[in-house]
Write a protein that holds these residues in place. Structure first.
Motif, mmCIF file in Angstrom:
data_model
loop_
_atom_site.group_PDB
_atom_site.id
_atom_site.type_symbol
_atom_site.label_atom_id
_atom_site.label_comp_id
_atom_site.label_asym_id
_atom_site.label_seq_id
_atom_site.Cartn_x
_atom_site.Cartn_y
_atom_site.Cartn_z
ATOM 1 N N THR A 55 0.863 -1.176 0.000
ATOM 2 C CA THR A 55 0.000 0.000 0.000
ATOM 3 C C THR A 55 0.900 1.226 0.000
ATOM 4 N N GLU A 58 -1.031 7.277 3.363
ATOM 5 C CA GLU A 58 -1.852 7.082 4.560
ATOM 6 C C GLU A 58 -3.283 6.774 4.129
ATOM 7 N N ALA A 59 -3.815 5.712 4.647
ATOM 8 C CA ALA A 59 -5.162 5.292 4.268
ATOM 9 C C ALA A 59 -6.206 6.234 4.855
ATOM 10 N N ASN A 60 -7.211 6.549 4.058
ATOM 11 C CA ASN A 60 -8.365 7.294 4.526
ATOM 12 C C ASN A 60 -9.160 6.327 5.403
ATOM 13 N N PRO A 61 -9.496 6.698 6.631
ATOM 14 C CA PRO A 61 -10.217 5.768 7.503
ATOM 15 C C PRO A 61 -11.553 5.297 6.934
ATOM 16 N N ASP A 62 -12.105 6.050 5.972
ATOM 17 C CA ASP A 62 -13.379 5.675 5.376
ATOM 18 C C ASP A 62 -13.218 4.800 4.129
ATOM 19 N N GLU A 63 -11.993 4.636 3.644
ATOM 20 C CA GLU A 63 -11.749 3.841 2.437
ATOM 21 C C GLU A 63 -10.542 2.941 2.645
ATOM 22 N N PRO A 64 -10.600 1.731 2.122
ATOM 23 C CA PRO A 64 -9.425 0.855 2.230
ATOM 24 C C PRO A 64 -8.301 1.361 1.326
#
Length: 168
Positions: A55, A58-64
């Motif tokens: 990956t 930084e991942a969006n907490p609302d999207e994988p």
């Protein structure tokens, strides 16, 4: 430079930097005597292909997070007298095809226990033109997993270790 291109640049730069920093005699030295766990690691990695995903950012907490494919083909793998491990690698992406020696430190989790586990450990290593990176990659039962980071971004990586005979 795209984030994906930057990661590939970091990999290529790290290989070149590690090779340039290594003493020539260490690369030409007689093989180092290995304990049982180190011998198993060398045999498992020599001629293997690491196929998996990583990956980026930084991942969006609302999207994988989105996954990207990674593939490293390994040749000879051996421990050097300085304690680092040298791995002949072939890295292919897009129209690029690089064959480079990679030198990495390997530490052992549970070194005194019945099942020592190898972990590649890189701490705040500067790569010219790309920045400073850290990583931990654990190898266990035919799989690898870890985390990598820089000041700007990071991610996770994971995949399977295919032995030479398992390759198509």
């Amino acid at each position: 430079m795209s984030p994906y291109s930057r990661i590939l640049f970091v990999v290529a730069s790290s290989v070149a930097l590690a090779t340039a920093m290594a003493p020539a005699r260490a690369q030409e030295a007689e093989p180092v005597e290995l304990n049982e766990a180190e011998n198993a690691f060398a045999k498992a990695m020599a001629g293997a292909t690491l196929v998996g995903s990583f990956t980026l950012g930084e991942a969006n907490p609302d999207e994988p997070p989105q996954l990207h494919v990674e593939r490293y083909e390994l040749g000879d793998v051996h421990k050097l007298p300085n304690g680092q491990w040298q791995m002949q690698t072939r890295i292919r992406y897009g129209d690029k095809d690089l064959k480079l020696p990679l030198m990495v430190p390997v530490e052992w989790v549970g070194a005194n226990g019945p099942h020592p586990t190898p972990v590649v450990v890189i701490d705040n290593l500067f790569f010219p033109g790309a920045g400073t990176y850290s990583a931990r990659v654990l190898f266990h039962e035919g799989h690898y997993a870890g985390h990598w980071s820089s000041k700007e971004h990071g991610g996770v990586l994971f995949g399977k270790i295919l032995k030479a005979k398992e390759k198509p």
